[in-house]
Design a protein around this motif. Sequence first.
Motif, short mmCIF file in Angstrom:
data_model
loop_
_atom_site.label_atom_id
_atom_site.label_comp_id
_atom_site.label_asym_id
_atom_site.label_seq_id
_atom_site.Cartn_x
_atom_site.Cartn_y
_atom_site.Cartn_z
N ALA A 1 1.01 -1.13 -0.11
CA ALA A 1 -0.10 -0.09 -0.09
C ALA A 1 0.84 1.23 0.12
N SER A 2 1.87 1.31 0.83
CA SER A 2 2.87 2.47 0.75
C SER A 2 3.60 2.60 -0.71
N CYS B 1 2.18 1.89 -3.45
CA CYS B 1 1.16 2.51 -4.38
C CYS B 1 1.09 3.99 -4.05
N LEU B 2 0.98 4.38 -2.86
CA LEU B 2 0.82 5.68 -2.49
C LEU B 2 2.32 6.57 -3.24
N LEU B 3 3.40 5.97 -3.11
CA LEU B 3 4.62 6.68 -3.90
C LEU B 3 4.43 6.58 -5.24
N ALA C 1 1.71 7.70 -6.78
CA ALA C 1 0.78 8.83 -6.89
C ALA C 1 -0.37 8.22 -7.49
N GLY C 2 -0.81 7.04 -7.02
CA GLY C 2 -2.25 6.72 -7.40
C GLY C 2 -1.96 6.02 -8.85
N SER C 3 -1.09 5.71 -9.37
CA SER C 3 -1.32 5.28 -10.99
C SER C 3 -1.23 3.86 -11.12
N SER D 1 -2.63 0.24 -8.53
CA SER D 1 -3.34 -0.24 -7.26
C SER D 1 -2.60 -1.23 -6.54
N GLN D 2 -2.80 -1.79 -5.55
CA GLN D 2 -2.04 -2.73 -4.77
C GLN D 2 -2.39 -4.15 -5.64
#
Length: 301
Positions: free
Chosen positions: A145-146, A148-150, A152-154, A156-157
Amino acid sequence: MLSQAASFGPEPASAPAPANVPGPAGRPAARRAPPGLEAALSALGLQGEREYAGDIFAEVMVCPALPQMPLPRTVTPEMRALVVDWLVQVHEYLGLAGDTLYLAVHLLDSYLRSSRVRLHRLQLLGMACLFVACKMEECVLPEPASLCLLGAGSFSQAELLRAERRILSRLDFRLHHPGPLLCLELLAALAGSDPQVTLLATYFLELSLLEVEAAGWEPGRCAAAALSLAHRVLHVAGSGVEPALYSPAELDPLEPCMARAVLRGPAPGRAAIFLKYARPQRRCTSFFAARLLCCPQPGPP
């Protein structure tokens, strides 16, 4: 950076076999273990491994390079460099081990040489390679999840985990790769290089990750070229490489590529490594490296 990342596209049925680990016929000829190897391992804190010094040297320094193959038509050298530059930023932000970065780039290049990748999914591929490299090199893994945040949402998990499975399947789980950073540490210990030389060589070595042709260099030869160049630029006595290991003819094609990368400076999409080595804790190496290449001095300013 790159948008709309999803799972990788379908592969052609005739896609070539994994290219990152050649068979015995493609393995380079073994190099003779140099004198002082056991002492060098001790200097690296590997006293317990001195009994296996010759085997360690053979495994680390004779690791083959990837075959010289072009990138997929959808991926240009500039786009590859952009993804590697972004991976450097993610790697530093997460505080990962140095070998993790080199393994991630190796996995990226291995996949690019064995499969077609759509350009808008290149960032996902890079992050998935870093995730796999973390599982090989790190004691504490970053959460998907971290990551995926890095991104920028491009992606998904679920897409990241699917990409990981695709990499493992495509490369047939052949993930072990002694990187050039370990080779550099071993060569620097053999040469008795001082910390300033080793740091400059590390900068040259990391910059070579941005160059697509560097994927076709053996890790040991790449490390030897970086150390030799650092010794000559700083005018430190000795070549920095045991003469029996690599001849000047073997190192000459590599050093100009590293020098060009240094002289290019913080170009757009290629600034992460320059900024990383511009910090005081790395002695502002990137600021004086280009000046030393242009006007060599007895030592850094």
